[in-house]
Write a protein that holds these residues in place. Structure first.
Motif: not given
Length: 177
Positions: A104, A107, A137-138, A141, A144-145
């Motif tokens: 994170c 990202a 997007t960060s 992302t 999603t982690q």
């Protein structure tokens, strides 16, 4: 008596004009939030109203000024999230959480830019669109982690959601402009 009536009428007119100006300032936030929420079903109208309305300057600016307020709020939330991730990393926690936090941070750090205000003031909306889209997007992302690491309670859900909402506000206002 005629003079007293004229003075009273003058005060009434001035009062109504001031009231209309105050109402117009509130309307600009509401109208802007309505427009951008209508174009983005994931954007919360209430979040938009609360966020833009939280700045006392929002009562005095136009749509362009609201965009600048939104950008400042986004940058503050984005930087604050990076600092929060760093704080979470300092705590002793399980390796899976540490790994997710590291990803994170990576990202978020790749999309961090110290100040986007000069781009906004120069009306370089294409450049801004790229940076703000990178911020979204960060956030995605990072989310999603944690979703990939089953059973983990994601510690950044609220912050990530706020980054998304603020990014959507800024992008929506730039689209209006």
């Amino acid at each position: 008596m005629n003079r007293a009536f004229s003075i009273s009428a003058l005060f009434l007119i001035i009062f109504l004009m001031v009231l209309r100006c105050v109402r117009s300032a509130d309307d600009i936030v509401q109208d802007t939030c309505k427009k951008i929420a209508a174009n983005d079903p994931e954007l919360s109208f209430d979040f938009c109203m609360k966020s833009l309305g939280s700045d006392s300057e929002s009562r005095k600016v136009d749509v362009e000024g609201l965009g600048l307020i939104g950008l400042r709020l986004l940058q503050a939330k984005f930087s604050g999230t990076i600092e929060y991730i760093k704080q979470l990393q300092k705590r002793k926690s399980e390796p899976r959480l540490q790994k997710a936090l590291s990803l994170c941070l990576l990202a978020y750090s790749t999309s961090e830019r110290k100040d986007l205000t000069p781009f906004y003031k120069a009306k370089r909306y294409l450049d801004l669109n790229i940076w703000v889209s990178g911020m979204i997007t960060s956030e995605d992302t990072c989310d999603t982690q944690f979703s990939m690491k089953g059973g983990m309670v994601p510690p950044l859900t609220k912050r990530n959601a706020d980054v998304y909402q603020l990014s959507a506000i800024v992008l929506g206002i730039m689209a209006i402009l």
